[in-house]
Design a protein around this motif. Sequence first.
Motif, PDB file in Angstrom:
ATOM      1  N   LEU A   1      79.405  55.465  19.789  1.00 32.33           N
ATOM      2  CA  LEU A   1      80.838  55.158  19.817  1.00 32.33           C
ATOM      3  C   LEU A   1      81.515  55.781  21.029  1.00 32.33           C
ATOM      4  CD1 LEU A   1      81.689  55.616  16.011  1.00 32.33           C
ATOM      5  CD2 LEU A   1      81.665  53.471  17.307  1.00 32.33           C
ATOM      6  N   LEU A   2      81.192  57.062  21.308  1.00 26.90           N
ATOM      7  CA  LEU A   2      81.813  57.733  22.453  1.00 26.90           C
ATOM      8  C   LEU A   2      81.373  57.080  23.762  1.00 26.90           C
ATOM      9  CD1 LEU A   2      81.574  61.512  21.462  1.00 26.90           C
ATOM     10  CD2 LEU A   2      83.642  60.133  21.668  1.00 26.90           C
ATOM     11  N   ALA A   3      80.094  56.700  23.844  1.00 30.19           N
ATOM     12  CA  ALA A   3      79.597  56.073  25.068  1.00 30.19           C
ATOM     13  C   ALA A   3      80.298  54.737  25.311  1.00 30.19           C
ATOM     14  CB  ALA A   3      78.080  55.883  24.979  1.00 30.19           C
ATOM     15  N   ARG A   4      80.498  53.945  24.230  1.00 33.38           N
ATOM     16  CA  ARG A   4      81.198  52.664  24.390  1.00 33.38           C
ATOM     17  C   ARG A   4      82.646  52.882  24.807  1.00 33.38           C
ATOM     18  NH1 ARG A   4      79.322  48.562  19.528  1.00 33.38           N
ATOM     19  NH2 ARG A   4      77.081  48.527  20.051  1.00 33.38           N
ATOM     20  N   PHE A   5      83.288  53.872  24.189  1.00 34.37           N
ATOM     21  CA  PHE A   5      84.678  54.159  24.528  1.00 34.37           C
ATOM     22  C   PHE A   5      84.807  54.578  25.987  1.00 34.37           C
ATOM     23  CE2 PHE A   5      88.001  57.472  24.880  1.00 34.37           C
ATOM     24  CZ  PHE A   5      89.115  56.675  24.677  1.00 34.37           C
ATOM     25  N   LEU A   6      83.873  55.449  26.417  1.00 35.37           N
ATOM     26  CA  LEU A   6      83.933  55.935  27.786  1.00 35.37           C
ATOM     27  C   LEU A   6      83.514  54.862  28.786  1.00 35.37           C
ATOM     28  CD1 LEU A   6      82.503  59.461  27.041  1.00 35.37           C
ATOM     29  CD2 LEU A   6      84.818  58.937  27.807  1.00 35.37           C
ATOM     30  N   THR A   7      82.667  53.922  28.337  1.00 35.78           N
ATOM     31  CA  THR A   7      82.350  52.779  29.200  1.00 35.78           C
ATOM     32  C   THR A   7      83.598  51.946  29.443  1.00 35.78           C
ATOM     33  OG1 THR A   7      80.078  52.704  28.397  1.00 35.78           O
ATOM     34  CG2 THR A   7      80.935  50.711  29.426  1.00 35.78           C
ATOM     35  N   GLY A   8      84.417  51.788  28.378  1.00 31.03           N
ATOM     36  CA  GLY A   8      85.685  51.083  28.536  1.00 31.03           C
ATOM     37  C   GLY A   8      86.591  51.779  29.526  1.00 31.03           C
ATOM     38  N   ILE A   9      86.614  53.115  29.468  1.00 26.94           N
ATOM     39  CA  ILE A   9      87.415  53.880  30.436  1.00 26.94           C
ATOM     40  C   ILE A   9      86.890  53.659  31.846  1.00 26.94           C
ATOM     41  CG2 ILE A   9      87.958  56.219  31.206  1.00 26.94           C
ATOM     42  CD1 ILE A   9      88.203  57.064  28.356  1.00 26.94           C
ATOM     43  N   ARG A  10      85.560  53.543  31.964  1.00 26.93           N
ATOM     44  CA  ARG A  10      84.971  53.348  33.285  1.00 26.93           C
ATOM     45  C   ARG A  10      85.414  52.009  33.879  1.00 26.93           C
ATOM     46  NH1 ARG A  10      80.032  53.715  31.840  1.00 26.93           N
ATOM     47  NH2 ARG A  10      80.127  55.980  31.692  1.00 26.93           N
ATOM     48  N   PHE A  11      85.435  50.959  33.035  1.00 30.83           N
ATOM     49  CA  PHE A  11      85.906  49.659  33.531  1.00 30.83           C
ATOM     50  C   PHE A  11      87.386  49.733  33.907  1.00 30.83           C
ATOM     51  CE2 PHE A  11      82.334  47.724  30.966  1.00 30.83           C
ATOM     52  CZ  PHE A  11      81.601  47.363  32.086  1.00 30.83           C
ATOM     53  N   PHE A  12      88.147  50.420  33.057  1.00 28.14           N
ATOM     54  CA  PHE A  12      89.563  50.580  33.356  1.00 28.14           C
ATOM     55  C   PHE A  12      89.746  51.369  34.646  1.00 28.14           C
ATOM     56  CE2 PHE A  12      93.401  53.285  32.851  1.00 28.14           C
ATOM     57  CZ  PHE A  12      94.356  52.288  32.934  1.00 28.14           C
ATOM     58  N   SER A  13      88.881  52.368  34.833  1.00 29.51           N
ATOM     59  CA  SER A  13      88.941  53.181  36.043  1.00 29.51           C
ATOM     60  C   SER A  13      88.711  52.332  37.281  1.00 29.51           C
ATOM     61  CB  SER A  13      87.893  54.294  35.983  1.00 29.51           C
ATOM     62  OG  SER A  13      87.834  54.993  37.190  1.00 29.51           O
ATOM     63  N   ALA A  14      87.756  51.396  37.196  1.00 25.42           N
ATOM     64  CA  ALA A  14      87.477  50.538  38.345  1.00 25.42           C
ATOM     65  C   ALA A  14      88.701  49.713  38.718  1.00 25.42           C
ATOM     66  CB  ALA A  14      86.294  49.624  38.036  1.00 25.42           C
ATOM     67  N   GLU A  15      89.445  49.268  37.689  1.00 27.79           N
ATOM     68  CA  GLU A  15      90.648  48.489  37.955  1.00 27.79           C
ATOM     69  C   GLU A  15      91.712  49.355  38.607  1.00 27.79           C
ATOM     70  OE1 GLU A  15      91.098  45.273  37.630  1.00 27.79           O
ATOM     71  OE2 GLU A  15      89.018  45.043  36.978  1.00 27.79           O
ATOM     72  N   VAL A  16      91.841  50.604  38.100  1.00 26.47           N
ATOM     73  CA  VAL A  16      92.874  51.497  38.637  1.00 26.47           C
ATOM     74  C   VAL A  16      92.554  51.906  40.063  1.00 26.47           C
ATOM     75  CG1 VAL A  16      93.943  53.768  38.376  1.00 26.47           C
ATOM     76  CG2 VAL A  16      93.541  52.347  36.373  1.00 26.47           C
ATOM     77  N   LEU A  17      91.256  52.206  40.303  1.00 26.49           N
ATOM     78  CA  LEU A  17      90.868  52.680  41.627  1.00 26.49           C
ATOM     79  C   LEU A  17      90.786  51.554  42.649  1.00 26.49           C
ATOM     80  CD1 LEU A  17      88.079  55.199  40.614  1.00 26.49           C
ATOM     81  CD2 LEU A  17      90.406  55.724  41.319  1.00 26.49           C
ATOM     82  N   GLY A  18      90.679  50.319  42.150  1.00 22.98           N
ATOM     83  CA  GLY A  18      90.609  49.188  43.060  1.00 22.98           C
ATOM     84  C   GLY A  18      89.180  48.819  43.377  1.00 22.98           C
ATOM     85  N   PRO A  19      88.952  47.611  43.828  1.00 22.32           N
ATOM     86  CA  PRO A  19      87.594  47.117  44.069  1.00 22.32           C
ATOM     87  C   PRO A  19      86.860  47.874  45.163  1.00 22.32           C
ATOM     88  CG  PRO A  19      89.223  45.574  44.934  1.00 22.32           C
ATOM     89  CD  PRO A  19      89.981  46.577  44.132  1.00 22.32           C
ATOM     90  N   THR A  20      87.579  48.493  46.077  1.00 26.53           N
ATOM     91  CA  THR A  20      86.898  49.214  47.157  1.00 26.53           C
ATOM     92  C   THR A  20      86.513  50.622  46.760  1.00 26.53           C
ATOM     93  OG1 THR A  20      89.018  50.026  48.027  1.00 26.53           O
ATOM     94  CG2 THR A  20      88.205  47.922  48.872  1.00 26.53           C
ATOM     95  N   GLY A  21      86.985  51.067  45.603  1.00 26.23           N
ATOM     96  CA  GLY A  21      86.646  52.404  45.155  1.00 26.23           C
ATOM     97  C   GLY A  21      87.474  53.482  45.817  1.00 26.23           C
ATOM     98  N   GLU A  22      88.528  53.083  46.572  1.00 21.80           N
ATOM     99  CA  GLU A  22      89.367  54.081  47.229  1.00 21.80           C
ATOM    100  C   GLU A  22      90.164  54.845  46.187  1.00 21.80           C
ATOM    101  OE1 GLU A  22      89.612  54.957  50.349  1.00 21.80           O
ATOM    102  OE2 GLU A  22      88.038  53.565  50.949  1.00 21.80           O
ATOM    103  N   PRO A  23      90.185  56.174  46.250  1.00 23.91           N
ATOM    104  CA  PRO A  23      90.931  56.946  45.259  1.00 23.91           C
ATOM    105  C   PRO A  23      92.429  56.701  45.358  1.00 23.91           C
ATOM    106  CG  PRO A  23      90.181  58.353  47.060  1.00 23.91           C
ATOM    107  CD  PRO A  23      89.562  57.017  47.275  1.00 23.91           C
ATOM    108  N   VAL A  24      93.087  56.618  44.227  1.00 20.89           N
ATOM    109  CA  VAL A  24      94.525  56.440  44.209  1.00 20.89           C
ATOM    110  C   VAL A  24      95.193  57.800  44.158  1.00 20.89           C
ATOM    111  CG1 VAL A  24      94.376  54.213  43.072  1.00 20.89           C
ATOM    112  CG2 VAL A  24      94.512  56.273  41.697  1.00 20.89           C
TER     113      VAL A  24
END
Length: 636
Positions: free
Chosen positions: A552-575
């Motif tokens: 459950l925690l791994a799935r939840f944190l995987t969701g955060i990882r996808f959300f993180s990719a959206e927040v950080l942008g496709p180039t991976g540049e830190p916001v």
Amino acid sequence: MALRGSSGPTQKQNTFFGGAVILAAGIFIVKIIGMFYKIPLINIIGAQGNSDFTNAYSIYAVLLTISTAGLPVAVSKLVSEANAVDRRGQVRRIFLLSLILFLALGSISFLVMYFRADALAALMHDSRAASGIRSLAPAVICVGCLSAFRGYTQGHNNMLPTSVSQIIEALCKLVVGLGLAYLLMRGGAGEDEAAAGAITGVTVGTIVALSYMILAFVLQDRRDNRPIHDTPDSTRSILLKLLSIAIPITLSASMVGIVSVIDTSLIQGQLQRVLLEQPDSWLIYRDYVDFAPLEEAIAVWKGELAAGAEATMAALSQQVDLALASQRAGEALSASDTAALSLHGLLESVSRILYGNYSGALNIYNLPTSLMAAITASVIPTVSGALARRNRREATRVSSSALRITALLACPMGVGLFVLGTPIIQLLFPSLTAEIAGPLLSRLGLATLFVCMMLVCNSVLQAYGFVNLPVIVMLIGGIVEIAVNYMLVAVPSVGIYGAPFGNVFCYGLSLVLDLILIARVIPNRPRYLPILWKPLAAAILMGGGAWAVHGLLARFLTGIRFFSAEVLGPTGEPVRSAAGKIVRELTRTGQGIAVMGAIGLAVAVYAALVVTLKAISREDLSLMPKGDKIARMLRL
């Protein structure tokens, strides 16, 4: 810490688990220090360097076991028996004679390791382990002397000096070994040289720990001025007693190390043979290992072979031996010899990667078994002392409690490793390939319960005087392990993933045989079903909870990882936003959160189930310091 002089016949009965608790606490601290040593070390030197380290340490462990395994137990047994009837003169002579024996055996082992390092490394199919073997050679002598002092203090049921010396040893290993490995790698040295630097820390640690034990012994000897009234037995008589106990125990303990060395050599040899002779074995590793250089080297070597010659590992090894002999003689190498040496080096490199991942899993697997040393070190002197006082009831009581406490500790650790093998590897050893090392650790978890219970069963048999039976049991188990691994590792679709099953079959069979022997030769033997079923049931339920929570925690944190990719942008540049930084940090630590969350829940669930099922008894707790108070708190 000063050494105590005598335990005497009036010693309290709670010294068994009192001493075990002290040793366990010391071992736990040592293992924590070891985590800060081994985890960064593996990540510094990588899988190949870890393979070199493990191969060198395996040779050291065998010679160390031969030099020190039986004598400390024999010393603690004879010292405990002499203390039970207040024979201080006998105690002193036992200690001095054991020290002389340790020095002699340690010196022989030193000469073998230092001057035959290249041959020993070749035996392990890892020529780069030679420098590490030489670096460890002086440690054998020091550990031999350390074992004499530790056996002496354990015979007095005083486990504190042993624990302190082990902590000192571990701290020196951490500071010196890890520091040297880091500096060597940073300076451009190879993984094998960095592994040898790390091993040097082990030698330095044994020297400093021995200095502490000598100082503590001298200070205590000056303070203890009680007269000696007894006349000790003759030197010949004591030596015969020491050897009659030590030799069978050494053979029994050496079986583990000898089987481990044979197994290690066999696994790496089989891996190299199958990699050369059956290229379809590459399929299970293709995602993790680059086989292009090996493929090219095989083609070049085959092209240099004489017409009709077979491209087998035996032919390659023979050619390599001849090429090395020519090289040492200063002769020019032919193109065929150069191709053979290049191919052999690449095969060795791939097998070092694969075995390095396996040895990383072994590092975690060995943690539960090392914790059993606290119980096994306390069983023999305590049961022997009770039998010397003709108190068979107390001997049976201690033996039963030792088995029950072992089951309580081993079951959750084994189930935990089985359920969380891959996540644990991902968390602790990011430099290893989790897809290889993780399944290996899970399968090794199955063997944890067997090996822990077997070690304590061996101690019980030895304490009752049946010192030869564990030797026979381990010999049978060792043959099974070697045979299983020889067959499984050679199967192209199994390969390195079959290595743990040798441990499972070896220690599973050994445990069954030990339990049968205890039932046959020991009066009032412990009742096995009540000892095993409650801890095992609690551990299985705990494992199910840990698996579910981690998922459950791994799935939840995987969701955060996808959300993180959206927040950080496709180039991976830190916001620059605070939210983006928080999400990024959560992503980095997600694996740790999932694993630690699962472990935290597992500990709570298992503790609750142990109390609910009454898997530990008031009688067990009464052997521990403050055990009666703990029993009242738990309403046992």
